[in-house]
Design a protein around this motif. Structure first.
Motif, PDB file in Angstrom:
ATOM      1  N   LEU A   5       0.816  -1.219   0.000  1.00 26.97           N
ATOM      2  CA  LEU A   5       0.000   0.000   0.000  1.00 26.97           C
ATOM      3  C   LEU A   5       0.850   1.270   0.000  1.00 26.97           C
ATOM      4  N   GLU A   6       2.108   1.164   0.439  1.00 25.75           N
ATOM      5  CA  GLU A   6       3.009   2.311   0.408  1.00 25.75           C
ATOM      6  C   GLU A   6       3.390   2.704  -1.023  1.00 25.75           C
ATOM      7  N   LEU A   7       3.202   1.790  -1.976  1.00 24.84           N
ATOM      8  CA  LEU A   7       3.542   2.053  -3.377  1.00 24.84           C
ATOM      9  C   LEU A   7       2.347   2.567  -4.186  1.00 24.84           C
ATOM     10  N   VAL A   8       1.192   2.711  -3.519  1.00 27.92           N
ATOM     11  CA  VAL A   8      -0.042   3.065  -4.227  1.00 27.92           C
ATOM     12  C   VAL A   8      -0.238   4.574  -4.301  1.00 27.92           C
ATOM     13  N   CYS A   9      -0.666   5.056  -5.485  1.00 28.27           N
ATOM     14  CA  CYS A   9      -0.981   6.476  -5.679  1.00 28.27           C
ATOM     15  C   CYS A   9      -2.474   6.743  -5.525  1.00 28.27           C
ATOM     16  N   SER A  10      -3.306   5.770  -5.856  1.00 25.83           N
ATOM     17  CA  SER A  10      -4.756   5.956  -5.773  1.00 25.83           C
ATOM     18  C   SER A  10      -5.241   5.852  -4.322  1.00 25.83           C
ATOM     19  N   ASP A  11      -6.507   6.160  -4.110  1.00 31.79           N
ATOM     20  CA  ASP A  11      -7.098   6.157  -2.770  1.00 31.79           C
ATOM     21  C   ASP A  11      -7.193   4.722  -2.232  1.00 31.79           C
ATOM     22  N   THR A  12      -6.692   4.521  -1.008  1.00 32.81           N
ATOM     23  CA  THR A  12      -6.660   3.172  -0.411  1.00 32.81           C
ATOM     24  C   THR A  12      -7.732   2.997   0.667  1.00 32.81           C
ATOM     25  N   PHE A  13      -8.682   3.938   0.739  1.00 34.19           N
ATOM     26  CA  PHE A  13      -9.716   3.896   1.783  1.00 34.19           C
ATOM     27  C   PHE A  13     -10.515   2.582   1.723  1.00 34.19           C
ATOM     28  N   ILE A  14     -10.932   2.183   0.514  1.00 36.52           N
ATOM     29  CA  ILE A  14     -11.743   0.965   0.347  1.00 36.52           C
ATOM     30  C   ILE A  14     -10.982  -0.270   0.813  1.00 36.52           C
ATOM     31  N   VAL A  15      -9.672  -0.339   0.478  1.00 40.96           N
ATOM     32  CA  VAL A  15      -8.854  -1.488   0.894  1.00 40.96           C
ATOM     33  C   VAL A  15      -8.755  -1.543   2.415  1.00 40.96           C
ATOM     34  N   HIS A  16      -8.479  -0.393   3.043  1.00 41.29           N
ATOM     35  CA  HIS A  16      -8.390  -0.345   4.508  1.00 41.29           C
ATOM     36  C   HIS A  16      -9.729  -0.733   5.151  1.00 41.29           C
ATOM     37  N   LEU A  17     -10.822  -0.277   4.553  1.00 45.39           N
ATOM     38  CA  LEU A  17     -12.154  -0.612   5.070  1.00 45.39           C
ATOM     39  C   LEU A  17     -12.406  -2.117   4.986  1.00 45.39           C
ATOM     40  N   GLU A  18     -12.027  -2.707   3.854  1.00 48.30           N
ATOM     41  CA  GLU A  18     -12.193  -4.153   3.673  1.00 48.30           C
ATOM     42  C   GLU A  18     -11.298  -4.943   4.629  1.00 48.30           C
ATOM     43  N   ILE A  19     -10.062  -4.473   4.821  1.00 47.79           N
ATOM     44  CA  ILE A  19      -9.132  -5.157   5.729  1.00 47.79           C
ATOM     45  C   ILE A  19      -9.693  -5.186   7.146  1.00 47.79           C
ATOM     46  N   TYR A  20     -10.225  -4.032   7.610  1.00 49.06           N
ATOM     47  CA  TYR A  20     -10.767  -3.969   8.971  1.00 49.06           C
ATOM     48  C   TYR A  20     -12.077  -4.754   9.092  1.00 49.06           C
ATOM     49  N   SER A  21     -12.927  -4.702   8.058  1.00 52.90           N
ATOM     50  CA  SER A  21     -14.200  -5.420   8.115  1.00 52.90           C
ATOM     51  C   SER A  21     -13.985  -6.929   8.083  1.00 52.90           C
ATOM     52  N   VAL A  22     -12.961  -7.389   7.377  1.00 52.68           N
ATOM     53  CA  VAL A  22     -12.625  -8.820   7.329  1.00 52.68           C
ATOM     54  C   VAL A  22     -11.776  -9.202   8.548  1.00 52.68           C
ATOM     55  N   GLY A  23     -10.893  -8.298   8.954  1.00 54.50           N
ATOM     56  CA  GLY A  23      -9.959  -8.586  10.052  1.00 54.50           C
ATOM     57  C   GLY A  23     -10.628  -8.757  11.403  1.00 54.50           C
ATOM     58  N   ILE A  24     -11.717  -8.001  11.637  1.00 51.46           N
ATOM     59  CA  ILE A  24     -12.398  -8.086  12.937  1.00 51.46           C
ATOM     60  C   ILE A  24     -12.926  -9.497  13.208  1.00 51.46           C
ATOM     61  N   PRO A  25     -13.712 -10.102  12.278  1.00 50.74           N
ATOM     62  CA  PRO A  25     -14.142 -11.484  12.550  1.00 50.74           C
ATOM     63  C   PRO A  25     -13.002 -12.486  12.560  1.00 50.74           C
ATOM     64  N   ILE A  26     -11.975 -12.260  11.726  1.00 50.51           N
ATOM     65  CA  ILE A  26     -10.860 -13.205  11.632  1.00 50.51           C
ATOM     66  C   ILE A  26     -10.014 -13.220  12.910  1.00 50.51           C
ATOM     67  N   VAL A  27      -9.825 -12.040  13.515  1.00 48.52           N
ATOM     68  CA  VAL A  27      -8.937 -11.939  14.683  1.00 48.52           C
ATOM     69  C   VAL A  27      -9.707 -11.948  16.002  1.00 48.52           C
ATOM     70  N   PHE A  28     -10.712 -11.106  16.117  1.00 44.46           N
ATOM     71  CA  PHE A  28     -11.338 -10.897  17.424  1.00 44.46           C
ATOM     72  C   PHE A  28     -12.321 -12.000  17.817  1.00 44.46           C
ATOM     73  N   ILE A  29     -13.028 -12.585  16.849  1.00 41.10           N
ATOM     74  CA  ILE A  29     -13.937 -13.692  17.196  1.00 41.10           C
ATOM     75  C   ILE A  29     -13.158 -14.914  17.694  1.00 41.10           C
ATOM     76  N   PRO A  30     -12.092 -15.370  16.957  1.00 43.79           N
ATOM     77  CA  PRO A  30     -11.285 -16.473  17.499  1.00 43.79           C
ATOM     78  C   PRO A  30     -10.632 -16.142  18.843  1.00 43.79           C
ATOM     79  N   THR A  31     -10.168 -14.897  19.005  1.00 43.09           N
ATOM     80  CA  THR A  31      -9.560 -14.493  20.280  1.00 43.09           C
ATOM     81  C   THR A  31     -10.566 -14.625  21.417  1.00 43.09           C
TER      82      THR A  31
END
Length: 272
Positions: free
Chosen positions: A149-175
């Motif tokens: 993502l450090e190499l990206v020129c376009s807006d990365t908001f959607i990617v960050h949103l998807e990472i957090y929306s997917v990451g919450i069930p992947i990390v916090f539910i198992p925890t």
């Protein structure tokens, strides 16, 4: 070494009838995941280190990133399944065989692999559609989301949103599942009258707790805790811990602290 010890665990569990139990089946699945991570990251990383740098095509980079994410997502979910297995074994021992049947174990494993391979596809696909223009140099040992993502020129908001929306069930539910399972386990073990009984119960969980602690600590350090305070070197070292160190120590922790595995190794070495 990593591939050898993990293959040894898989071979022992598949060939030794005494190890045909849910716990050892789960350990062998964890070894498969560790082999996937190692073969995905380490060969190319060693090539880069030996040649003081290296090249990788964009497709290969995304492929490497996908298999890393899929394996790590599987392990996040699967460590929760293993903690549930320990909870049933200690808190409901009389019902253990009726609950943790072969079919149920296979179903839980299949769900973890399915979620691991499919959930992260959303932001993998989105990442491929981003506009990369900053540089073609990744300052890392492998293709990971943060250096990409450090190499990206376009807006990365959607990617960050998807990472957090997917990451919450992947990390916090198992925890949450792991914490709740071990809370019940500790409360049950403390009720056991004899010291020997308590030690035996805790010893069956100590290996899993050690693996969980190492894996989640490194994952939280890299992806969950804000990395503004981390230098790039520290971030790389932490990445090496969960991609290189963890796959090596997982089978060692289980084999060195497990009498059944030790006995199976002795029988295997005797016949070979």
């Amino acid at each position: 070494m990593t591939i050898f010890v993990n293959l040894l665990i898989i071979t022992l569990v598949s060939m030794n009838k005494n190890l045909h139990t849910p716990m050892y089946f789960f350990i062998s699945q964890l070894s498969i995941s560790d082999i996937l991570v190692t073969t995905d990251i380490v060969p190319n990383m060693l090539h880069i280190l030996l040649n003081n740098g290296g090249t990788i095509t964009f497709i290969d980079c995304i492929t490497q990133f996908y298999f890393l994410c899929a394996s790590e997502t599987f392990e996040c979910l699967f460590l929760a399944v293993m903690s549930y297995d320990r909870y049933v074994a200690i808190c409901n021992p009389l019902r253990y065989t009726s609950i943790m049947t072969n079919g149920y174990c296979l179903l839980l494993t299949a769900i973890c692999w399915l979620f691991g391979c499919s959930m992260i596809l959303t932001y993998i696909i989105t990442t491929t559609k981003l506009y990369f223009c900053q540089s073609n140099i990744i300052d890392h040992f492998f293709c990971d989301i943060i250096p990409l993502l450090e190499l990206v020129c376009s807006d990365t908001f959607i990617v960050h949103l998807e990472i957090y929306s997917v990451g919450i069930p992947i990390v916090f539910i198992p925890t949450t599942i792991i914490v709740v399972s071990y809370t019940y386990i500790v409360l049950t073990v403390l009720k056991i009258p004899s010291n020997t009984g308590r030690q035996k119960a805790f010893s069956t969980c100590s290996s899993h707790l050690t693996v969980v602690s190492i894996f989640y600590w490194t994952m939280f350090s890299v992806y969950v805790v804000p990395n503004k305070g981390q230098t790039l070197t520290i971030s790389k070292i932490l990445s090496l811990l969960y991609t290189v160190f963890t796959p090596l120590v997982n089978p060692i922790i289980y084999s060195l602290r497990n009498k059944d595995i030790k006995k199976a190794i002795q029988l295997w070495s005797h016949y070979h």
